[in-house]
Scaffold this motif. Structure first.
Motif, PDB file in Angstrom:
ATOM      1  N   GLU A 212       0.831  -1.207   0.000  1.00 10.97           N
ATOM      2  CA  GLU A 212       0.000   0.000   0.000  1.00 10.97           C
ATOM      3  C   GLU A 212       0.868   1.260   0.000  1.00 10.97           C
ATOM      4  N   ILE A 213       1.990   1.207   0.737  1.00 10.17           N
ATOM      5  CA  ILE A 213       2.902   2.358   0.721  1.00 10.17           C
ATOM      6  C   ILE A 213       3.426   2.605  -0.684  1.00 10.17           C
ATOM      7  N   LEU A 214       3.849   1.516  -1.346  1.00  6.08           N
ATOM      8  CA  LEU A 214       4.355   1.644  -2.725  1.00  6.08           C
ATOM      9  C   LEU A 214       3.260   2.156  -3.660  1.00  6.08           C
ATOM     10  N   GLU A 215       2.043   1.676  -3.471  1.00  3.76           N
ATOM     11  CA  GLU A 215       0.936   2.125  -4.315  1.00  3.76           C
ATOM     12  C   GLU A 215       0.665   3.617  -4.124  1.00  3.76           C
ATOM     13  N   VAL A 216       0.720   4.071  -2.833  1.00  5.91           N
ATOM     14  CA  VAL A 216       0.529   5.502  -2.562  1.00  5.91           C
ATOM     15  C   VAL A 216       1.610   6.331  -3.242  1.00  5.91           C
ATOM     16  N   VAL A 221       3.159   9.971  -7.785  1.00  5.82           N
ATOM     17  CA  VAL A 221       4.024  10.344  -8.920  1.00  5.82           C
ATOM     18  C   VAL A 221       3.209  10.482 -10.203  1.00  5.82           C
ATOM     19  N   ILE A 222       2.237   9.602 -10.401  1.00  2.00           N
ATOM     20  CA  ILE A 222       1.445   9.630 -11.635  1.00  2.00           C
ATOM     21  C   ILE A 222       0.454  10.784 -11.628  1.00  2.00           C
ATOM     22  N   ASN A 223      -0.226  10.991 -10.515  1.00  2.00           N
ATOM     23  CA  ASN A 223      -1.279  12.007 -10.471  1.00  2.00           C
ATOM     24  C   ASN A 223      -0.725  13.423 -10.379  1.00  2.00           C
ATOM     25  N   THR A 224       0.311  13.620  -9.560  1.00  2.00           N
ATOM     26  CA  THR A 224       0.896  14.955  -9.403  1.00  2.00           C
ATOM     27  C   THR A 224       2.402  14.871  -9.609  1.00  2.00           C
ATOM     28  N   PRO A 225       2.844  14.750 -10.848  1.00  2.00           N
ATOM     29  CA  PRO A 225       4.292  14.624 -11.088  1.00  2.00           C
ATOM     30  C   PRO A 225       5.080  15.866 -10.689  1.00  2.00           C
ATOM     31  N   HIS A 226       4.405  17.033 -10.616  1.00  2.00           N
ATOM     32  CA  HIS A 226       5.097  18.247 -10.186  1.00  2.00           C
ATOM     33  C   HIS A 226       5.356  18.260  -8.677  1.00  2.00           C
ATOM     34  N   ASP A 227       4.564  17.461  -7.914  1.00  2.00           N
ATOM     35  CA  ASP A 227       4.746  17.383  -6.461  1.00  2.00           C
ATOM     36  C   ASP A 227       4.618  15.909  -6.047  1.00  2.00           C
ATOM     37  N   PRO A 228       5.687  15.106  -6.255  1.00  2.00           N
ATOM     38  CA  PRO A 228       5.578  13.655  -6.017  1.00  2.00           C
ATOM     39  C   PRO A 228       5.787  13.233  -4.569  1.00  2.00           C
ATOM     40  N   TYR A 229       5.988  14.169  -3.640  1.00  2.00           N
ATOM     41  CA  TYR A 229       6.306  13.814  -2.262  1.00  2.00           C
ATOM     42  C   TYR A 229       5.036  13.472  -1.470  1.00  2.00           C
ATOM     43  N   VAL A 230       5.170  12.461  -0.633  1.00  2.00           N
ATOM     44  CA  VAL A 230       4.079  12.013   0.243  1.00  2.00           C
ATOM     45  C   VAL A 230       4.489  12.300   1.697  1.00  2.00           C
ATOM     46  N   THR A 231       3.560  12.883   2.454  1.00  2.00           N
ATOM     47  CA  THR A 231       3.848  13.215   3.867  1.00  2.00           C
ATOM     48  C   THR A 231       3.639  11.975   4.742  1.00  2.00           C
ATOM     49  N   LEU A 232       4.642  11.673   5.529  1.00  2.00           N
ATOM     50  CA  LEU A 232       4.567  10.494   6.408  1.00  2.00           C
ATOM     51  C   LEU A 232       3.667  10.783   7.609  1.00  2.00           C
ATOM     52  N   GLU A 255      14.452  19.195   2.405  1.00  2.48           N
ATOM     53  CA  GLU A 255      14.165  20.189   3.429  1.00  2.48           C
ATOM     54  C   GLU A 255      13.209  19.679   4.502  1.00  2.48           C
ATOM     55  N   ASN A 256      12.448  18.652   4.183  1.00  2.85           N
ATOM     56  CA  ASN A 256      11.463  18.132   5.132  1.00  2.85           C
ATOM     57  C   ASN A 256      11.649  16.626   5.233  1.00  2.85           C
ATOM     58  N   ASN A 257      12.077  16.140   6.413  1.00  2.00           N
ATOM     59  CA  ASN A 257      12.333  14.717   6.598  1.00  2.00           C
ATOM     60  C   ASN A 257      11.067  13.882   6.681  1.00  2.00           C
ATOM     61  N   LEU A 258       9.923  14.539   6.840  1.00  2.00           N
ATOM     62  CA  LEU A 258       8.662  13.807   6.937  1.00  2.00           C
ATOM     63  C   LEU A 258       8.017  13.575   5.574  1.00  2.00           C
ATOM     64  N   LYS A 259       8.737  13.906   4.505  1.00  2.00           N
ATOM     65  CA  LYS A 259       8.211  13.713   3.147  1.00  2.00           C
ATOM     66  C   LYS A 259       9.155  12.808   2.365  1.00  2.00           C
ATOM     67  N   ILE A 260       8.599  11.864   1.652  1.00  2.13           N
ATOM     68  CA  ILE A 260       9.377  10.980   0.771  1.00  2.13           C
ATOM     69  C   ILE A 260       8.682  10.894  -0.579  1.00  2.13           C
ATOM     70  N   ARG A 261       9.445  10.465  -1.562  1.00  2.00           N
ATOM     71  CA  ARG A 261       8.890  10.240  -2.892  1.00  2.00           C
ATOM     72  C   ARG A 261       9.517   8.991  -3.510  1.00  2.00           C
ATOM     73  N   LEU A 262       8.890   8.466  -4.537  1.00  2.00           N
ATOM     74  CA  LEU A 262       9.428   7.306  -5.240  1.00  2.00           C
ATOM     75  C   LEU A 262      10.631   7.723  -6.068  1.00  2.00           C
ATOM     76  N   GLU A 263      11.690   6.924  -6.049  1.00  2.00           N
ATOM     77  CA  GLU A 263      12.897   7.224  -6.831  1.00  2.00           C
ATOM     78  C   GLU A 263      12.573   7.155  -8.335  1.00  2.00           C
ATOM     79  N   THR A 264      13.217   8.044  -9.111  1.00  2.00           N
ATOM     80  CA  THR A 264      13.023   8.056 -10.559  1.00  2.00           C
ATOM     81  C   THR A 264      13.906   6.976 -11.183  1.00  2.00           C
ATOM     82  N   PHE A 265      13.299   5.958 -11.730  1.00  2.00           N
ATOM     83  CA  PHE A 265      14.050   4.829 -12.279  1.00  2.00           C
ATOM     84  C   PHE A 265      14.199   4.987 -13.795  1.00  2.00           C
ATOM     85  N   PHE A 266      15.232   5.690 -14.227  1.00  2.00           N
ATOM     86  CA  PHE A 266      15.553   5.802 -15.672  1.00  2.00           C
ATOM     87  C   PHE A 266      17.004   6.198 -15.808  1.00  2.00           C
TER      88      PHE A 266
END
Length: 266
Positions: A212-216, A221-232, A255-266
């Motif tokens: 579920e974390i990976l799905e979120v 990333v798909i819905n808001t590519p300009h802001d791909p970070y998710v707040t923990l 700048e914010n340790n409580l936010k992560i995003r999926l790594e860009t794989f390319f």
């Protein structure tokens, strides 16, 4: 031999008086030619040894002779009308023969051009047929393209999108099964210690699985590519987050340790 035969024919058609007069004219011309030949031989014997000077002398002599012939009035070959008539006939026959040769060459050239024209016309007809076939094929393709309406294109696109969604859901389900099997959520453990129970209850309450974390993260990333970070929040189990960060699957915000995003794989 042909020329001698023709001259003999000409002489045979003349009267005896005309023949004798023609023979006298020929003898006079031959005597004049012999005289000129003797003069040429004598001049060549006395010529200078210098080739350049000799060439200049010949050029001067030729120029003088040309001027002399230019100023000389033309005279008749003979005064006898019978000789003149026969000579004219001979020249006319000779001219007619030459003209016949010219006509024969022209006819051969005309036949060759006619053959070339027929070949070019055949080639042109073949090219016209090829062009007509190509035009028919283009028109048929245009009609087929017009038959494909916008509705059919939209339906085809929707079907492809639906296939992709089904494939994505299948991948997510497979991923979820693998993660649930190998990396499950922490379970409650029975213990006599109330403190341990409260801590375990605190840890496992409202936690979401790794899939579920990976799905979120992927949906973000798909819905808001300009802001791909998710707040923990409290639903993200810290060991899962740490594992994603350690293995390079996710990246923490600078700048914010409580936010992560999926790594860009390319």
């Amino acid at each position: 031999m042909v020329e001698e035969g023709a001259e003999g024919e000409v002489v045979a058609h003349l009267s005896k008086a005309a023949q004798s007069e023609l023979l006298e004219l020929c003898e006079e011309q031959f005597a004049e030619i012999e005289k000129l030949l003797n003069e040429i031989i004598l001049c060549e014997a006395d010529s200078c040894e210098n080739p350049q000077e000799q060439s200049v002398n010949r050029l001067i002599a030729t120029d003088a002779e040309l001027k002399q012939w230019s100023s000389t009035e033309p005279s008749l070959l003979a005064s006898n009308s019978e000789i003149l008539l026969q000579a004219g006939k001979d020249e006319m026959l000779k001219l007619c023969s030459e003209l016949e040769m010219v006509v024969s060459c022209c006819e051969a050239k005309r036949d060759k051009l006619r053959e070339t024209k027929e070949l070019e016309q055949k080639w042109l007809e073949e090219k016209k047929q090829v062009l007509l076939a190509a035009s028919d094929h283009i028109e048929r393709l245009r009609l087929e393209r017009e038959k494909l309406s916008e509705h059919n294109i939209i339906l085809d696109t929707k079907a492809k999108i639906q296939k992709i969604k089904v494939y994505q859901e299948k991948l997510l389900e497979t991923l979820g099964d693998v993660l649930e099997t190998h990396i499950p959520l922490p379970k409650k453990e029975s213990s006599a210690s109330k403190r341990k129970k409260s801590i375990t209850h605190e840890i496992t309450e409202d936690l979401i699985s790794l899939s579920e974390i990976l799905e979120v993260l992927m949906n973000k990333v798909i819905n808001t590519p300009h802001d791909p970070y998710v707040t923990l929040d409290h639903t993200f189990w810290p060991p899962y987050v740490e594992m994603l960060l350690r293995y390079g699957i996710a990246v923490r915000h600078q700048e914010n340790n409580l936010k992560i995003r999926l790594e860009t794989f390319f």
